[in-house]
Design a protein around this motif. Sequence first.
Motif, mmCIF file in Angstrom:
data_model
loop_
_atom_site.group_PDB
_atom_site.id
_atom_site.type_symbol
_atom_site.label_atom_id
_atom_site.label_comp_id
_atom_site.label_asym_id
_atom_site.label_seq_id
_atom_site.Cartn_x
_atom_site.Cartn_y
_atom_site.Cartn_z
ATOM 1 N N VAL A 116 0.831 -1.205 0.000
ATOM 2 C CA VAL A 116 0.000 0.000 0.000
ATOM 3 C C VAL A 116 0.863 1.252 0.000
ATOM 4 N N ILE A 117 0.656 2.081 -1.010
ATOM 5 C CA ILE A 117 1.237 3.427 -1.037
ATOM 6 C C ILE A 117 0.160 4.381 -0.561
ATOM 7 N N GLY A 118 0.382 4.984 0.590
ATOM 8 C CA GLY A 118 -0.608 5.879 1.177
ATOM 9 C C GLY A 118 -0.343 7.325 0.811
ATOM 10 N N VAL A 119 -1.422 8.075 0.593
ATOM 11 C CA VAL A 119 -1.338 9.492 0.235
ATOM 12 C C VAL A 119 -2.236 10.291 1.169
ATOM 13 N N ASP A 120 -1.702 11.388 1.696
ATOM 14 C CA ASP A 120 -2.494 12.264 2.559
ATOM 15 C C ASP A 120 -1.699 13.542 2.804
ATOM 16 N N ARG A 121 -2.371 14.548 3.344
ATOM 17 C CA ARG A 121 -1.653 15.759 3.774
ATOM 18 C C ARG A 121 -0.905 15.510 5.074
ATOM 19 N N ARG A 122 -1.462 14.643 5.905
ATOM 20 C CA ARG A 122 -0.871 14.334 7.202
ATOM 21 C C ARG A 122 -0.337 12.907 7.205
ATOM 22 N N GLU A 123 0.727 12.699 7.944
ATOM 23 C CA GLU A 123 1.333 11.369 7.995
ATOM 24 C C GLU A 123 0.455 10.430 8.815
ATOM 25 N N PRO A 124 0.238 9.216 8.334
ATOM 26 C CA PRO A 124 -0.602 8.268 9.069
ATOM 27 C C PRO A 124 0.150 7.609 10.217
ATOM 28 N N ALA A 125 -0.593 6.883 11.022
ATOM 29 C CA ALA A 125 0.016 6.130 12.115
ATOM 30 C C ALA A 125 0.932 5.045 11.543
ATOM 31 N N THR A 126 1.944 4.696 12.305
ATOM 32 C CA THR A 126 2.879 3.651 11.900
ATOM 33 C C THR A 126 2.137 2.347 11.627
ATOM 34 N N GLY A 127 2.458 1.724 10.512
ATOM 35 C CA GLY A 127 1.834 0.449 10.171
ATOM 36 C C GLY A 127 0.601 0.569 9.293
ATOM 37 N N THR A 128 0.172 1.797 9.010
ATOM 38 C CA THR A 128 -1.016 1.972 8.177
ATOM 39 C C THR A 128 -0.745 1.586 6.732
ATOM 40 N N CYS A 129 0.415 1.970 6.216
ATOM 41 C CA CYS A 129 0.750 1.677 4.815
ATOM 42 C C CYS A 129 2.240 1.330 4.722
ATOM 43 N N ASP A 130 2.637 0.816 3.569
ATOM 44 C CA ASP A 130 4.037 0.433 3.367
ATOM 45 C C ASP A 130 4.905 1.636 3.005
ATOM 46 N N HIS A 131 4.357 2.529 2.219
ATOM 47 C CA HIS A 131 5.062 3.741 1.795
ATOM 48 C C HIS A 131 4.079 4.905 1.893
ATOM 49 N N PHE A 132 4.559 6.051 2.322
ATOM 50 C CA PHE A 132 3.692 7.215 2.459
ATOM 51 C C PHE A 132 4.219 8.369 1.623
#
Length: 257
Positions: free
Chosen positions: A27-43
């Motif tokens: 999972v490559i996660g995209v957001d304005r804010r960084e997610p919690a650890t473990g939410t995605c593989d790459h942010f």
Amino acid sequence: MTVVVTGVASGIGAGVARLLRDRGMVVIGVDRREPATGTCDHFVSCDLGHAAPVRELVANLPAGIRGLCNIAGLPPTAAPADVLKVNAIGLRTLTLGLIPKLADGGSIVNLASFAGHAWRDNVELINEFHGVDFDEAESFCQRHAVVTPHSYFFSKQYIIAWTLLNRWTWRSRGIRMNCVSPGPVETPILQDFVATLGDRVEQDMAVMDRSAQVADLAPIIAFLLEGGSSWLRGTNIEADGGLASHYAVQPSGLREL
């Protein structure tokens, strides 16, 4: 299998990202804010409400992506033009930009809403909005009196209509697009809906036995990425606990069993 999920910092986006990882997807996660650890593989940090960051995001994402989950969105408490930029223009721009990088047979899932169920009443405005870009959102809102909370309703109407219109756009490559329309969901922005829509949200929640949880919706979105859903194309799944059905039968004359 690599999947891009927007809106991973909280709510539905975070829940979907975690579920997909549990199912073995990258999972490559995209957001304005960084997610919690473990939410995605790459942010990747990106504000989907502006053209330049979206273009940069598209340029930096890898080729061969198998799925795109467009979940990021602003609530109706945000400025109307910002709602349209993030919820509709940003979604459309990111999706079209990523098409060349999607693998053949890829799947696109857009998060719409029960708020968009009346899209057929706004076809003329939807047709005009196809040509509206980021820098034109403010004037579009002013020209058509798109104000709070109508901006949110219209953004979701547009997502549903745009999904249906693209049912076969990339059929030659096997790329399909569907959307999911929840009713009220227990997320951090639920109170924004209550504050803006007031009695309407409370009325909808009274019809249902409860509000949805993220865990109710994440498996539906995940299913739309998988092979078992391959014959769903341009479909809007009303994952709302029966809310849309309730309002559909009320004026129809159908009698209760």
